[in-house]
Scaffold this motif. Sequence first.
Motif, PDB file in Angstrom:
ATOM      1  N   VAL A 145       9.644 -47.444 -11.254  1.00  0.00           N
ATOM      2  CA  VAL A 145      11.180 -47.152 -11.095  1.00  0.00           C
ATOM      3  C   VAL A 145      11.712 -46.257 -11.993  1.00  0.00           C
ATOM      4  N   ASP A 146      12.674 -45.229 -11.595  1.00  0.00           N
ATOM      5  CA  ASP A 146      13.363 -44.304 -12.330  1.00  0.00           C
ATOM      6  C   ASP A 146      14.428 -44.862 -13.328  1.00  0.00           C
ATOM      7  N   ILE A 147      15.170 -45.601 -12.849  1.00  0.00           N
ATOM      8  CA  ILE A 147      16.223 -46.176 -13.683  1.00  0.00           C
ATOM      9  C   ILE A 147      16.162 -47.788 -13.382  1.00  0.00           C
ATOM     10  N   ALA A 148      16.428 -48.817 -14.293  1.00  0.00           N
ATOM     11  CA  ALA A 148      16.764 -50.152 -14.153  1.00  0.00           C
ATOM     12  C   ALA A 148      17.560 -50.683 -14.975  1.00  0.00           C
ATOM     13  N   PHE A 149      18.520 -51.262 -14.361  1.00  0.00           N
ATOM     14  CA  PHE A 149      19.809 -51.745 -15.028  1.00  0.00           C
ATOM     15  C   PHE A 149      19.570 -53.310 -15.050  1.00  0.00           C
ATOM     16  N   ASN A 150      19.797 -54.008 -16.096  1.00  0.00           N
ATOM     17  CA  ASN A 150      19.384 -55.352 -16.373  1.00  0.00           C
ATOM     18  C   ASN A 150      20.451 -56.308 -16.910  1.00  0.00           C
ATOM     19  N   PHE A 151      21.371 -57.105 -16.049  1.00  0.00           N
ATOM     20  CA  PHE A 151      21.971 -57.943 -16.386  1.00  0.00           C
ATOM     21  C   PHE A 151      21.726 -59.440 -16.868  1.00  0.00           C
ATOM     22  N   ASP A 152      20.352 -59.485 -16.608  1.00  0.00           N
ATOM     23  CA  ASP A 152      19.829 -60.799 -16.411  1.00  0.00           C
ATOM     24  C   ASP A 152      19.215 -61.243 -17.771  1.00  0.00           C
ATOM     25  N   VAL A 153      19.427 -62.252 -18.409  1.00  0.00           N
ATOM     26  CA  VAL A 153      19.129 -62.734 -19.675  1.00  0.00           C
ATOM     27  C   VAL A 153      17.711 -63.270 -19.960  1.00  0.00           C
ATOM     28  N   ASP A 154      17.144 -63.329 -18.565  1.00  0.00           N
ATOM     29  CA  ASP A 154      15.777 -64.107 -18.526  1.00  0.00           C
ATOM     30  C   ASP A 154      14.744 -63.068 -19.125  1.00  0.00           C
ATOM     31  N   PRO A 155      14.086 -63.343 -20.350  1.00  0.00           N
ATOM     32  CA  PRO A 155      13.196 -62.277 -20.838  1.00  0.00           C
ATOM     33  C   PRO A 155      12.035 -62.082 -19.982  1.00  0.00           C
ATOM     34  N   ASN A 156      11.473 -63.018 -18.932  1.00  0.00           N
ATOM     35  CA  ASN A 156      10.493 -62.803 -18.224  1.00  0.00           C
ATOM     36  C   ASN A 156      10.773 -61.539 -17.060  1.00  0.00           C
ATOM     37  N   ILE A 157      12.026 -61.510 -16.662  1.00  0.00           N
ATOM     38  CA  ILE A 157      12.356 -60.247 -15.999  1.00  0.00           C
ATOM     39  C   ILE A 157      12.555 -59.087 -16.610  1.00  0.00           C
ATOM     40  N   THR A 158      12.945 -59.159 -17.925  1.00  0.00           N
ATOM     41  CA  THR A 158      12.886 -57.837 -18.674  1.00  0.00           C
ATOM     42  C   THR A 158      11.462 -57.364 -18.781  1.00  0.00           C
ATOM     43  N   LYS A 159      10.501 -58.478 -19.140  1.00  0.00           N
ATOM     44  CA  LYS A 159       9.253 -57.939 -19.459  1.00  0.00           C
ATOM     45  C   LYS A 159       8.687 -57.380 -18.063  1.00  0.00           C
ATOM     46  N   GLU A 160       8.767 -57.851 -17.073  1.00  0.00           N
ATOM     47  CA  GLU A 160       8.207 -57.616 -15.717  1.00  0.00           C
ATOM     48  C   GLU A 160       8.882 -56.228 -15.430  1.00  0.00           C
ATOM     49  N   THR A 161       9.944 -55.787 -15.634  1.00  0.00           N
ATOM     50  CA  THR A 161      10.818 -54.566 -15.249  1.00  0.00           C
ATOM     51  C   THR A 161      10.006 -53.536 -16.112  1.00  0.00           C
ATOM     52  N   ILE A 162       9.778 -53.808 -17.486  1.00  0.00           N
ATOM     53  CA  ILE A 162       9.251 -52.771 -18.239  1.00  0.00           C
ATOM     54  C   ILE A 162       8.019 -52.418 -17.619  1.00  0.00           C
ATOM     55  N   GLN A 163       7.128 -53.202 -17.244  1.00  0.00           N
ATOM     56  CA  GLN A 163       5.974 -52.676 -16.622  1.00  0.00           C
ATOM     57  C   GLN A 163       6.121 -51.943 -15.296  1.00  0.00           C
ATOM     58  N   LEU A 164       7.338 -52.266 -14.760  1.00  0.00           N
ATOM     59  CA  LEU A 164       7.607 -51.314 -13.403  1.00  0.00           C
ATOM     60  C   LEU A 164       8.132 -49.997 -13.399  1.00  0.00           C
ATOM     61  N   LEU A 165       8.578 -49.697 -14.824  1.00  0.00           N
ATOM     62  CA  LEU A 165       9.105 -48.214 -14.995  1.00  0.00           C
ATOM     63  C   LEU A 165       8.085 -47.109 -14.711  1.00  0.00           C
ATOM     64  N   SER A 166       8.662 -45.698 -14.364  1.00  0.00           N
ATOM     65  CA  SER A 166       7.678 -44.713 -14.213  1.00  0.00           C
ATOM     66  C   SER A 166       7.510 -44.441 -15.682  1.00  0.00           C
ATOM     67  N   THR A 167       6.710 -43.239 -15.966  1.00  0.00           N
ATOM     68  CA  THR A 167       6.187 -42.743 -17.110  1.00  0.00           C
ATOM     69  C   THR A 167       7.628 -42.088 -17.906  1.00  0.00           C
ATOM     70  N   ARG A 168       8.486 -41.928 -17.003  1.00  0.00           N
ATOM     71  CA  ARG A 168       9.765 -41.441 -17.952  1.00  0.00           C
ATOM     72  C   ARG A 168      10.982 -42.151 -17.377  1.00  0.00           C
TER      73      ARG A 168
ATOM     74  N   ARG B 230       7.283 -49.719 -23.881  1.00  0.00           N
ATOM     75  CA  ARG B 230       6.389 -48.678 -23.496  1.00  0.00           C
ATOM     76  C   ARG B 230       6.618 -47.495 -23.936  1.00  0.00           C
ATOM     77  N   ARG B 231       5.617 -46.747 -24.549  1.00  0.00           N
ATOM     78  CA  ARG B 231       5.874 -45.201 -24.924  1.00  0.00           C
ATOM     79  C   ARG B 231       6.438 -44.288 -23.544  1.00  0.00           C
ATOM     80  N   GLY B 232       7.133 -43.323 -24.049  1.00  0.00           N
ATOM     81  CA  GLY B 232       7.610 -42.297 -23.139  1.00  0.00           C
ATOM     82  C   GLY B 232       8.787 -42.809 -22.448  1.00  0.00           C
ATOM     83  N   CYS B 233       9.047 -44.031 -22.143  1.00  0.00           N
ATOM     84  CA  CYS B 233      10.280 -44.605 -21.460  1.00  0.00           C
ATOM     85  C   CYS B 233      11.393 -44.401 -22.510  1.00  0.00           C
ATOM     86  N   HIS B 234      12.770 -44.589 -21.599  1.00  0.00           N
ATOM     87  CA  HIS B 234      14.112 -44.413 -22.307  1.00  0.00           C
ATOM     88  C   HIS B 234      14.526 -46.156 -22.420  1.00  0.00           C
ATOM     89  N   TYR B 235      15.080 -46.336 -23.336  1.00  0.00           N
ATOM     90  CA  TYR B 235      15.353 -47.630 -23.440  1.00  0.00           C
ATOM     91  C   TYR B 235      16.865 -47.709 -24.133  1.00  0.00           C
TER      92      TYR B 235
END
Length: 301
Positions: free
Chosen positions: A145-168, A183-188
Amino acid sequence: FCCSVTSAKARVSSFHSRVFGVAPVQDGSVIVCKWDQVATVPSGIDETDAASLAGPLAFVSSVVSRVISTVHTKKPRVLLHLGQLSPAASATLSYLSTLALDITVTIRDPAPSYFKQLPENVHTYQSTPCDIWSFHVRKWASKGVDIAFNFDVDPNITKETIQLLSTRGSLVQVGCELPSQLRRGCHYISVDYRDVLNEEGLMQSALDNVPSSIWPHLTPSSMIFPLSKRSEAYKQTASAISEGRTVLLDLRTIEPDLPVTRGGLIRGTAAFDPRASYVVIGGVGGLGVNIARCLVENGAR
């Protein structure tokens, strides 16, 4: 909010100019903000639409459009977790839909009826369990995924989303802090609503940065209540938000029979009664002047 300027310093060219903006407020009817946090209402927009548009326009300009502009992919794949569908989340969805991006959306509660009218480029899933939408995302965005916007407070969703991000890829976390492991290389990016509201030149920048053709898509339908019906307005707020609508209090006209429970205060607000008369005796010094200014700024006439 949207209002008419009845008195001002030199920054406003003429009295009775219509301005709109956003500002953090306490309970009551008094709004205190800097001049930089308001802008003149564009011609052709009435007060109701301006009040409904102010918040979504400010958030989209300050956060969403800036993040989108940093992506160099021609057609980025965007993952949007709406959570409980806050006004900011709803505005983000409306804005992204106008850009014809490829979007996957998750929402915590059953999708409202207007979700059925979303364009074909928007794929909608329940936020839980994570396995369902995560499986789709891995097929839909095989390179991440190139961009993820997260308005959900569930930490499991955040954790899963990080794994789905592209290298940049970029993760925009709204209203809650970022997790400790990234993850290294990603923007937060962590977004605090208070920082957005305190941004200098917020509303004028929003008008300049977001094309006027998009404004109608960011303007939710509204429910308008007079001040005497404010209790009913507050009751309707939760259901209105879940349906993508706004609740507005109309303070342009104060009913002459509105009950006043104690001298100078309108029940349920922090404003002085504009129908009453107030006398400051001996107020020629600094304290008296400040008391008089406080009365005027809080509704006394």
